[in-house]
Design an enzyme around this catalytic site. Sequence first.
Site, mmCIF file in Angstrom:
data_model
loop_
_atom_site.group_PDB
_atom_site.id
_atom_site.type_symbol
_atom_site.label_atom_id
_atom_site.label_comp_id
_atom_site.label_asym_id
_atom_site.label_seq_id
_atom_site.Cartn_x
_atom_site.Cartn_y
_atom_site.Cartn_z
ATOM 1 N N HIS A 192 -7.781 -5.467 -0.197
ATOM 2 C CA HIS A 192 -6.492 -4.791 -0.053
ATOM 3 C C HIS A 192 -5.706 -5.329 1.146
ATOM 4 O O HIS A 192 -4.494 -5.455 1.102
ATOM 5 C CB HIS A 192 -6.764 -3.289 0.111
ATOM 6 C CG HIS A 192 -5.528 -2.457 0.182
ATOM 7 N ND1 HIS A 192 -4.588 -2.432 -0.825
ATOM 8 C CD2 HIS A 192 -5.075 -1.609 1.142
ATOM 9 C CE1 HIS A 192 -3.606 -1.604 -0.481
ATOM 10 N NE2 HIS A 192 -3.876 -1.105 0.696
ATOM 11 N N ASP A 230 -8.651 -6.674 -4.541
ATOM 12 C CA ASP A 230 -8.250 -5.361 -4.023
ATOM 13 C C ASP A 230 -8.837 -4.277 -4.925
ATOM 14 O O ASP A 230 -8.420 -4.121 -6.069
ATOM 15 C CB ASP A 230 -6.719 -5.285 -4.013
ATOM 16 C CG ASP A 230 -6.194 -3.985 -3.410
ATOM 17 O OD1 ASP A 230 -6.998 -3.058 -3.176
ATOM 18 O OD2 ASP A 230 -4.980 -3.901 -3.174
ATOM 19 N N SER A 279 0.829 -1.191 0.000
ATOM 20 C CA SER A 279 0.000 0.000 0.000
ATOM 21 C C SER A 279 0.874 1.256 0.000
ATOM 22 O O SER A 279 1.713 1.396 -0.879
ATOM 23 C CB SER A 279 -0.938 -0.052 1.219
ATOM 24 O OG SER A 279 -1.980 0.866 1.079
#
Lengths: 389, 224
Positions: free
Chosen positions: A359, A326, A160
Site C-alpha cells: 500500500h 497492496d 488511501s
Amino acid sequence: MASLISPRTLKRPDNDWPGYRFTVSNPLRLDCGVDFGPFTIAYQTYGTLNADRSNAILICHALTGDQYVADPHPITVHPGWWSTMAGPGLVLDTDRYFLICANVLGGCMGTTGPKDINPETGKPWALSFPIITVHDMVRAQKRLIEHLGIDQLFCVIGGSMGGMQVLQWAASYPESVFAAIPVASAARHSAQNIAFHEVGRQAIMADPEWCEGQYLERGRAPARGLAVARMAAHITYLSEAALHRKFGRNLQDRNEVTWGFDADFQVESYLRHQGSTFVDRFDANSYLYITRAMDYFDLAAEHGGSLPAAFAGASSRFCIISFTSDWLFPTPESRELVHALNAVAANVSFVEIETDKGHDAFLLNEPELFATLRGFLNGCAEHRGLGRP
Amino acid sequence: MSRSAAIELGGVVSPSPATPADRLRRDLRVIADMIEPAARVLDIGCGDGALLGYLVSEKGADARGVELSQSGVNACVGQGLSVIQGDADRDLDAYPKGAFNIVVLSQTLQATRNPRRVLETLVRIGERAIVSFPNFGYWRVRLSLLARGRMPVTPLLAHQWYDSPNIHLCTIRDFVALCGEMNIRIEKSVTLDRYGRPYALDPRGSLANLLAEQGVFVLSRGAA
C-alpha cells in the site's frame, strides 16, 4: 509488554507551525447531525495561483498524513510526505500548478481536532469532539476552496484515505473537479480494514494513560497504545515480499537470538521505531476519530447502495491507480470503481502498477506511478487550456 | 525493412510517412477510415494507443481504450489518452447499452476466453462494432498445417503453439456463420492481404477465405 518504548509526553499544539490558517466561521452541518464551528483549517500551498484560478490542485492526505506535502514536517523535520511528487519540475509541478493541502478535520496538525480546546468548556474536546466522516472532511475543504476564490479545482489527488476524499469530491462536487486521481483507494472501507482499525483503536483505549480520552487534561499520554496501533497498521501498509526483502529473518545488532522478548529481529526493531516515533507527532484521539471516518466511508451507501449512482453526472476525468501488492486497498476495489464509472460513461483511465512495496507504494519512488500521473496530468492540462509543459 | 516485416513489427509502413494516416498500421488505417469524425469510440485491446491517438487528434473522436498490458496502458495514459487496464472478457459488462458509437476489437477476438459473449457485448455497448481478426483459412496457414504438419506461424499469428495467446482462432467463414447464428448484422466487411491491402473479394466467398490474411467486419445488432 516488555520494554516496548518509554512513554513520552505528546507535544501540545503549536501555533508557530508554518503554513496558513483559515477560520470557518459559519458552522458546518456534519453527517452526525452536529452543527460544528467556528473551527480552523490549517493548510499549505505551493506554487502560484494563475489569473483565472484554473491551475489549483488539491492534495488530500492519508490517515496519518498532514499538510506538509513538500516541506519539512515541523516536528520530525523529515522531508514532506510527497516531496518526491510535488515540487518544481516534478509530477505535481509547482512551476505550473498551485498546490493546496489542508490538514483534515479532526486532525492534529493545526486543523481543529479532538486535542484542541472546546470553547464551551475551556478543556480539550477529547471524546466530546463530534464524530466526523470523509464527507465532512471534504465539506470543510470545500469551504477553504471557496475562501480561496477557486470555482473549479484543476485536479484533486490523494492516496488511501486521500483517495476516498478525491472520490467524495468527484461525487459531491462534480462541477468543481476537472480531474480526479484516487490512488490506492476504494469506494468503501472493507471489513478487513475496519478490523485492523479496530485493533488499533483497542490498543489505544487499553492503554491506562488514555484515561477515557482525557489524557491531555490530566497531563498524560497513551503513547504505548498509540505506538502499538501504529505498529499493527504499519504492517498492513507493506507486503510480505517487501518485509522479506527489507528484513528477512535478519537479527538486530546481534549474532544469535537472546531467548527472550527483546527485539531480536530487525523487523521488530523497525516496527518499534515506527511506533515510538509516531507518538511524537500524532494525537491518539485524532487516530480514533480519523480511523472511524475511514470505517464509515461507503460512497455507494450514500446513494441508495449504487456506486454508479454516486457518479451519475460526474464530469471529471478520472485516473485510478492501484498497486499489485497492496492488500489493504487491493486492485479489485479499484476495478469496482472503474466499472461504476464505466456504467455512467465517465472518462476514466485505470492503471495497476506492478510493485512489491504494498500500500505504501503511493508514497514511494515508483517511476511507473510518476510516468502515468505525468502523462495523465499533461493530457488534462491541455484539455483545461493550461497548455503543454 | 520489407513491408511485411514492418507490419509484423507494428511499425511504419513507408520509410518517410507523410501524414498521420500514413504512420498508422495499414489494418488500423482501414478501421480508422470506417469511423466518422467526432464519434464516441471504445478501442478494446488498444495496445500502445496508435489508433486511439490517431482518432483523437485527426478525427476529433471521444475515444477510450481498454488494454491488458501495463506497458500499453502506461504508454496510452502517458500520452493523455483515457485507457483502463482490463480485458474484453471481464471489463466490458459495466458499460451501458449503446454507450459508444463504435467499439473496435482489433486482432483481439481470437485471444478472448469467450468470443461469443464478447461479440454479444460489443454489439450491445456499441451502436456498431468493428472487429478484425486473423483468418485461419488463409492459404499460408492451411499450407503450413498441410505440408509441414506444424502449427502455423505467420506475421499475424506470430507465436508458437505453446506460448500463443490466441486460443479461439477461426476462419472468415466461421466468423460469418457465427454472426448469422447470433443474429448479428454484418454491415460491411473488408478482407486484407498480407500487406494490409484490401482485396476486391466478397468476404462470404471461399476465395476470400483462402486468400485473405485477415478480415475486418462492421457489425451491429440484428433486428429482434
